[in-house]
Scaffold this active site. Structure first.
Site, PDB file in Angstrom:
ATOM      1  N   ARG A 140      -5.214  -8.567  -9.054  1.00  0.00           N
ATOM      2  CA  ARG A 140      -6.224  -9.404  -9.703  1.00  0.00           C
ATOM      3  C   ARG A 140      -6.528  -8.824 -11.064  1.00  0.00           C
ATOM      4  O   ARG A 140      -6.586  -7.602 -11.223  1.00  0.00           O
ATOM      5  CB  ARG A 140      -7.535  -9.392  -8.899  1.00  0.00           C
ATOM      6  CG  ARG A 140      -7.716 -10.530  -7.942  1.00  0.00           C
ATOM      7  CD  ARG A 140      -9.035 -10.382  -7.218  1.00  0.00           C
ATOM      8  NE  ARG A 140     -10.180 -10.766  -8.038  1.00  0.00           N
ATOM      9  CZ  ARG A 140     -10.609 -12.023  -8.173  1.00  0.00           C
ATOM     10  NH1 ARG A 140     -10.026 -12.996  -7.533  1.00  0.00           N
ATOM     11  NH2 ARG A 140     -11.654 -12.302  -8.942  1.00  0.00           N
ATOM     12  N   LEU A 141      -6.744  -9.704 -12.022  1.00  0.00           N
ATOM     13  CA  LEU A 141      -7.158  -9.224 -13.340  1.00  0.00           C
ATOM     14  C   LEU A 141      -8.590  -8.721 -13.231  1.00  0.00           C
ATOM     15  O   LEU A 141      -9.402  -9.301 -12.512  1.00  0.00           O
ATOM     16  CB  LEU A 141      -7.095 -10.366 -14.356  1.00  0.00           C
ATOM     17  CG  LEU A 141      -5.698 -10.896 -14.667  1.00  0.00           C
ATOM     18  CD1 LEU A 141      -5.798 -12.127 -15.563  1.00  0.00           C
ATOM     19  CD2 LEU A 141      -4.855  -9.809 -15.326  1.00  0.00           C
ATOM     20  N   HIS A 187       2.313   0.908 -13.005  1.00  0.00           N
ATOM     21  CA  HIS A 187       3.075  -0.311 -13.302  1.00  0.00           C
ATOM     22  C   HIS A 187       4.567   0.021 -13.241  1.00  0.00           C
ATOM     23  O   HIS A 187       4.989   1.055 -13.791  1.00  0.00           O
ATOM     24  CB  HIS A 187       2.690  -0.845 -14.692  1.00  0.00           C
ATOM     25  CG  HIS A 187       3.379  -2.122 -15.017  1.00  0.00           C
ATOM     26  ND1 HIS A 187       2.998  -3.327 -14.452  1.00  0.00           N
ATOM     27  CD2 HIS A 187       4.453  -2.393 -15.803  1.00  0.00           C
ATOM     28  CE1 HIS A 187       3.797  -4.277 -14.901  1.00  0.00           C
ATOM     29  NE2 HIS A 187       4.688  -3.747 -15.719  1.00  0.00           N
ATOM     30  N   GLY A 244       0.778  -1.247   0.000  1.00  0.00           N
ATOM     31  CA  GLY A 244       0.000   0.000   0.000  1.00  0.00           C
ATOM     32  C   GLY A 244       0.801   1.284   0.000  1.00  0.00           C
ATOM     33  O   GLY A 244       0.270   2.346   0.329  1.00  0.00           O
ATOM     34  N   ASN A 292       1.840   3.059  -2.520  1.00  0.00           N
ATOM     35  CA  ASN A 292       1.289   4.032  -3.481  1.00  0.00           C
ATOM     36  C   ASN A 292       0.020   4.676  -2.925  1.00  0.00           C
ATOM     37  O   ASN A 292      -0.204   5.875  -3.095  1.00  0.00           O
ATOM     38  CB  ASN A 292       1.033   3.373  -4.840  1.00  0.00           C
ATOM     39  CG  ASN A 292       2.287   3.337  -5.687  1.00  0.00           C
ATOM     40  OD1 ASN A 292       2.734   4.367  -6.175  1.00  0.00           O
ATOM     41  ND2 ASN A 292       2.893   2.158  -5.826  1.00  0.00           N
TER      42      ASN A 292
HETATM   43  C1  GRF Z   1       4.095  -1.167  -7.217  1.00  0.00           C
HETATM   44  O1  GRF Z   1       5.397  -1.444  -7.658  1.00  0.00           O
HETATM   45  C2  GRF Z   1       3.179  -0.927  -8.376  1.00  0.00           C
HETATM   46  O2  GRF Z   1       3.809  -0.321  -9.462  1.00  0.00           O
HETATM   47  C3  GRF Z   1       2.748  -2.315  -8.742  1.00  0.00           C
HETATM   48  O3  GRF Z   1       2.608  -2.987  -7.509  1.00  0.00           O
HETATM   49  C4  GRF Z   1       3.459  -2.372  -6.546  1.00  0.00           C
HETATM   50  C5  GRF Z   1       2.580  -1.971  -5.395  1.00  0.00           C
HETATM   51  O4  GRF Z   1       3.319  -1.435  -4.331  1.00  0.00           O
HETATM   52  N1  GRF Z   1       1.535  -2.294  -9.535  1.00  0.00           N
HETATM   53  P1  GRF Z   1       2.540  -0.753  -3.126  1.00  0.00           P
HETATM   54  O5  GRF Z   1       1.577  -1.804  -2.576  1.00  0.00           O
HETATM   55  O6  GRF Z   1       1.842   0.461  -3.631  1.00  0.00           O
HETATM   56  O7  GRF Z   1       3.613  -0.422  -2.107  1.00  0.00           O
END
Ligand code: GRF
Length: 199
Positions: free
Chosen positions: A90-91, A108, A12, A14
């Site tokens: 999940r897709l 991504h 989490g 991000n």
């Molecule tokens: C990140 O590297 C994001 O780009 C990818 O999954 C990871 C999630 O990290 N889609 P976080 O859970 O936000 O720390």
């Protein structure tokens, strides 16, 4: 449009970066709900502690479309206008993508279209690229394939491992995700085909 629904499956970071952008006034938005398919996701616990509405919706044998219908309903109930995938593993069904047309974002950890799918940083190291990075894009029906909103590049160093490269990329993820959300929420972009131009 300013209410964001966050979907996450893990750490989490991000989500936390987005929440902090909002708290500091850099991003004019509101977190409507944080939903995880994994009840034990650390990101969900952080959201709870910070007082955001949270929901754990485990998949438990539900088929993808049926699961996604529950998700759509939960997001709608909380008034989510923009859906941000933040490490959501999940897709999504086509029905989900069509329920929020042009209103689902993903981050991504590669410079798409290079290295879609799992372990993008590991793929980049194994391929021997010299520049890596991250991408915020609109979500369409294919995996990691929708129109690109923002990207940031970082160097790949000779002694990098997937872990050290991931850390360098993650700093950029935290920066560009909030910026891309701001662009989309304020409508400060134009779209021609799959080309997004920010105003
Ligand atoms: C990140 O590297 C994001 O780009 C990818 O999954 C990871 C999630 O990290 N889609 P976080 O859970 O936000 O720390």
């Amino acid at each position: 449009m300013r209410r964001i629904g966050i979907l996450l499956s893990g750490r989490g970071s991000n989500f936390v970066a987005i929440a902090e952008s909002i708290a500091s006034g850099r991003l004019d938005a509101e977190i409507a709900v944080v939903i995880s398919n994994r009840a034990g996701a650390p990101g969900l616990e952080i959201a709870r502690q910070r007082g955001f509405p949270t929901l754990a919706i485990p998949a438990q044998g539900r088929e993808r479309e049926a699961y996604d219908r529950v998700l759509i309903e939960a997001l709608a109930q909380h008034g989510a206008e923009l859906v941000c995938l933040a490490g959501y593993m999940r897709l999504l069904s086509n029905a989900f993508v069509q329920a929020f047309p042009g209103r689902i974002l993903n981050i991504h950890p590669s410079l798409l279209p290079a290295f879609p799918g799992l372990d993008a940083q590991h793929q980049a190291i194994a391929h021997g690229v010299k520049i890596a990075g991250c991408t915020v894009h609109f979500v369409d029906e294919q995996l990691d394939s929708g129109p690109i909103i923002l990207q940031a590049a970082v160097p790949v160093l000779d002694n990098d491992t997937a872990e050290t490269l991931s850390e360098r990329i993650l700093k950029e993820e935290h920066r560009i995700y909030s910026e891309a959300i701001r662009i989309v929420l304020t409508g400060a972009y134009r779209k021609e085909g799959r080309r997004i131009t920010c105003d």
